[in-house]
Design a protein around this motif. Structure first.
Motif, mmCIF file in Angstrom:
data_model
loop_
_atom_site.group_PDB
_atom_site.id
_atom_site.type_symbol
_atom_site.label_atom_id
_atom_site.label_comp_id
_atom_site.label_asym_id
_atom_site.label_seq_id
_atom_site.Cartn_x
_atom_site.Cartn_y
_atom_site.Cartn_z
ATOM 1 N N ALA A 171 42.237 1.762 10.445
ATOM 2 C CA ALA A 171 41.410 2.857 10.971
ATOM 3 C C ALA A 171 40.134 2.345 11.643
ATOM 4 C CB ALA A 171 41.055 3.822 9.847
ATOM 5 N N GLY A 172 39.907 1.027 11.573
ATOM 6 C CA GLY A 172 38.718 0.465 12.204
ATOM 7 C C GLY A 172 37.462 0.610 11.364
ATOM 8 N N ARG A 211 48.294 -2.102 23.395
ATOM 9 C CA ARG A 211 46.854 -2.266 23.621
ATOM 10 C C ARG A 211 46.202 -2.737 22.334
ATOM 11 N NH1 ARG A 211 47.134 2.502 26.603
ATOM 12 N NH2 ARG A 211 46.436 3.706 24.797
ATOM 13 N N GLU A 212 45.362 -3.743 22.463
ATOM 14 C CA GLU A 212 44.624 -4.269 21.312
ATOM 15 C C GLU A 212 43.668 -3.181 20.797
ATOM 16 O OE1 GLU A 212 43.141 -6.890 18.465
ATOM 17 O OE2 GLU A 212 44.899 -7.126 19.749
ATOM 18 N N VAL A 213 43.691 -2.962 19.494
ATOM 19 C CA VAL A 213 42.820 -1.955 18.877
ATOM 20 C C VAL A 213 41.676 -2.668 18.186
ATOM 21 C CG1 VAL A 213 42.668 -0.150 17.130
ATOM 22 C CG2 VAL A 213 44.768 -0.392 18.474
ATOM 23 N N SER A 214 40.433 -2.296 18.518
ATOM 24 C CA SER A 214 39.318 -2.826 17.730
ATOM 25 C C SER A 214 38.384 -1.664 17.439
ATOM 26 C CB SER A 214 38.588 -3.931 18.497
ATOM 27 O OG SER A 214 38.081 -3.410 19.698
ATOM 28 N N GLY A 215 37.998 -1.548 16.168
ATOM 29 C CA GLY A 215 37.155 -0.436 15.774
ATOM 30 C C GLY A 215 37.949 0.860 15.702
ATOM 31 N N ASP A 259 43.262 7.592 18.572
ATOM 32 C CA ASP A 259 44.709 7.594 18.321
ATOM 33 C C ASP A 259 45.034 7.544 16.835
ATOM 34 O OD1 ASP A 259 45.545 7.694 20.973
ATOM 35 O OD2 ASP A 259 45.479 5.513 21.200
ATOM 36 N N PHE A 260 44.083 7.052 16.028
ATOM 37 C CA PHE A 260 44.322 6.875 14.593
ATOM 38 C C PHE A 260 43.473 7.869 13.804
ATOM 39 C CE2 PHE A 260 45.858 2.209 14.269
ATOM 40 C CZ PHE A 260 46.431 2.270 15.527
ATOM 41 N N ALA A 261 44.092 8.561 12.866
ATOM 42 C CA ALA A 261 43.349 9.465 11.984
ATOM 43 C C ALA A 261 43.510 8.978 10.551
ATOM 44 C CB ALA A 261 43.884 10.886 12.113
ATOM 45 N N TYR A 262 42.401 8.868 9.839
ATOM 46 C CA TYR A 262 42.402 8.349 8.474
ATOM 47 C C TYR A 262 42.035 9.461 7.504
ATOM 48 C CZ TYR A 262 40.472 5.884 4.395
ATOM 49 O OH TYR A 262 40.168 5.477 3.122
ATOM 50 N N LEU A 263 42.842 9.658 6.479
ATOM 51 C CA LEU A 263 42.549 10.641 5.431
ATOM 52 C C LEU A 263 42.321 9.896 4.131
ATOM 53 C CD1 LEU A 263 44.248 12.219 7.626
ATOM 54 C CD2 LEU A 263 44.805 13.802 5.794
ATOM 55 N N PRO A 264 41.061 9.840 3.658
ATOM 56 C CA PRO A 264 40.775 9.115 2.417
ATOM 57 C C PRO A 264 41.431 9.794 1.217
ATOM 58 C CG PRO A 264 38.744 9.864 3.516
ATOM 59 C CD PRO A 264 39.886 10.491 4.226
ATOM 60 N N GLN A 265 41.407 9.094 0.075
ATOM 61 C CA GLN A 265 41.844 9.737 -1.165
ATOM 62 C C GLN A 265 40.944 10.938 -1.440
ATOM 63 O OE1 GLN A 265 42.389 7.165 -4.565
ATOM 64 N NE2 GLN A 265 43.145 5.504 -3.294
ATOM 65 N N ARG A 266 41.524 11.977 -2.007
ATOM 66 C CA ARG A 266 40.766 13.224 -2.157
ATOM 67 C C ARG A 266 39.496 13.043 -2.973
ATOM 68 N NH1 ARG A 266 43.794 16.723 -4.754
ATOM 69 N NH2 ARG A 266 42.050 18.148 -4.883
ATOM 70 N N GLU A 267 39.536 12.159 -3.980
ATOM 71 C CA GLU A 267 38.318 12.040 -4.804
ATOM 72 C C GLU A 267 37.200 11.310 -4.061
ATOM 73 O OE1 GLU A 267 41.002 8.706 -6.605
ATOM 74 O OE2 GLU A 267 41.265 10.713 -5.767
ATOM 75 N N ASN A 268 37.517 10.713 -2.917
ATOM 76 C CA ASN A 268 36.484 10.009 -2.152
ATOM 77 C C ASN A 268 35.863 10.890 -1.071
ATOM 78 O OD1 ASN A 268 37.058 7.824 -3.700
ATOM 79 N ND2 ASN A 268 38.364 6.834 -2.194
ATOM 80 N N HIS A 297 47.861 9.929 17.074
ATOM 81 C CA HIS A 297 49.280 9.563 17.029
ATOM 82 C C HIS A 297 49.651 8.917 15.708
ATOM 83 C CE1 HIS A 297 49.426 10.600 21.160
ATOM 84 N NE2 HIS A 297 48.774 9.541 21.590
ATOM 85 N N VAL A 298 48.674 8.267 15.066
ATOM 86 C CA VAL A 298 48.924 7.518 13.835
ATOM 87 C C VAL A 298 48.114 8.164 12.711
ATOM 88 C CG1 VAL A 298 48.803 5.259 12.712
ATOM 89 C CG2 VAL A 298 49.232 5.401 15.191
ATOM 90 N N PHE A 299 48.807 8.605 11.665
ATOM 91 C CA PHE A 299 48.157 9.246 10.522
ATOM 92 C C PHE A 299 48.142 8.261 9.368
ATOM 93 C CE2 PHE A 299 48.919 12.667 13.242
ATOM 94 C CZ PHE A 299 48.435 13.872 12.756
#
Length: 261
Positions: free
Chosen positions: A62-63, A77-81, A85-94, A168-170
């Motif tokens: 997720a960068g 394509r190189e991903v930095s940071g 396109d990328f979505a990050y879902l933390p653990q619920r307690e966080n 695009h990426v979960f």
């Protein structure tokens, strides 16, 4: 359900390639030289004991964490940071669920991630938010504070934010943990739908019994990569034992997770 025409699945076939990825905390490697390849339209289980580096891998993709070595490429394509396109879902307690926002406000944040905070909200943004809320069946809850939602509704609100972002990426950290059975079933259905729309889902998961029904690919790690590939090929007793056996930095596996009989 009918298959969507190829045009609707324009991301299908987009590949995520990770090469030689090493991530350290305070100079102590948490992940060593991880390499794997997955593609859009797949649902991928990220498996390993506590301390194996699952959250670290998701945050790195997720960068959110710097990497010491290696490359991450999406659609050549190189991903930095961080990338939209990328979505990050933390653990619920966080997650700070007391953060004062409604479901709709949370989903709108997905547009800002896409547009930048200084951009004016336009009709197409409103439409994207409406569609994301509808896709996750949250229309009746959109004015509700996120603190007043059930665990399953909170997960769906975050998925809707990712949809509004047009990710695009979960990247999901233990999405099923702490949900009751109906919420788990609802989340399963949502993830199947996202996969059929050509999204790539990578989820850390610890209930080994449910891996075959939820996922078509698996990545098994314990500090380093043990195996990656189709569930039918890599989700074997031998690989599971190798992944969950005691290692110096991970400690013993949590009870009941070493075998999936």
């Amino acid at each position: 359900m009918t298959a969507q025409p190829a045009t609707a699945n324009s991301t299908n076939g987009h590949r995520l390639k990770v090469r030689d990825l090493t991530v350290s905390y305070n100079r102590i490697p948490a992940l060593h030289h991880i390499a794997f390849e997955v593609q859009c339209g797949q649902s991928v289980a990220l498996l390993g004991p506590n301390g194996a580096g699952k959250s670290t891998l998701l945050k790195s993709l997720a960068g959110l964490l710097p990497r010491e070595t290696g490359s991450i490429a999406f659609h050549n394509r190189e991903v930095s940071g961080a990338t939209q396109d990328f979505a990050y879902l933390p653990q619920r307690e966080n997650i700070d669920w007391d953060f004062p926002t409604t479901v709709r406000g949370l989903v709108e944040m997905g547009r800002f991630l896409r547009l930048g905070w200084w951009r004016r909200f336009r009709d197409e943004d409103r439409v994207a938010v409406d569609e994301a809320i509808a896709a996750m069946h949250l229309q009746l809850l959109e004015r509700r504070q996120i603190s007043a939602l059930s665990g399953g509704q909170q997960q769906r609100a975050f998925l809707a934010r990712a949809l509004a972002q047009q990710a695009h990426v979960f990247l999901l950290d233990e999405p099923f943990t702490g949900l009751d059975k109906p919420s788990q079933d609802s989340l399963k259905e949502m993830l199947r739908t996202l996969r059929s729309q050509g999204k790539l889902i990578i989820a850390s998961h610890h209930d080994l019994r449910t891996v075959p029904e939820l996922f078509d690919q698996a990545i098994l790690i314990n500090g380093e990569l043990i195996a990656s590939g189709p569930v039918a090929e890599v989700f074997t007793e031998a690989n599971i034992d190798k992944t969950y056996q005691t290692t110096p930095f991970a400690g013993p596996p949590r009870q009941g997770h070493a075998h999936h009989h």
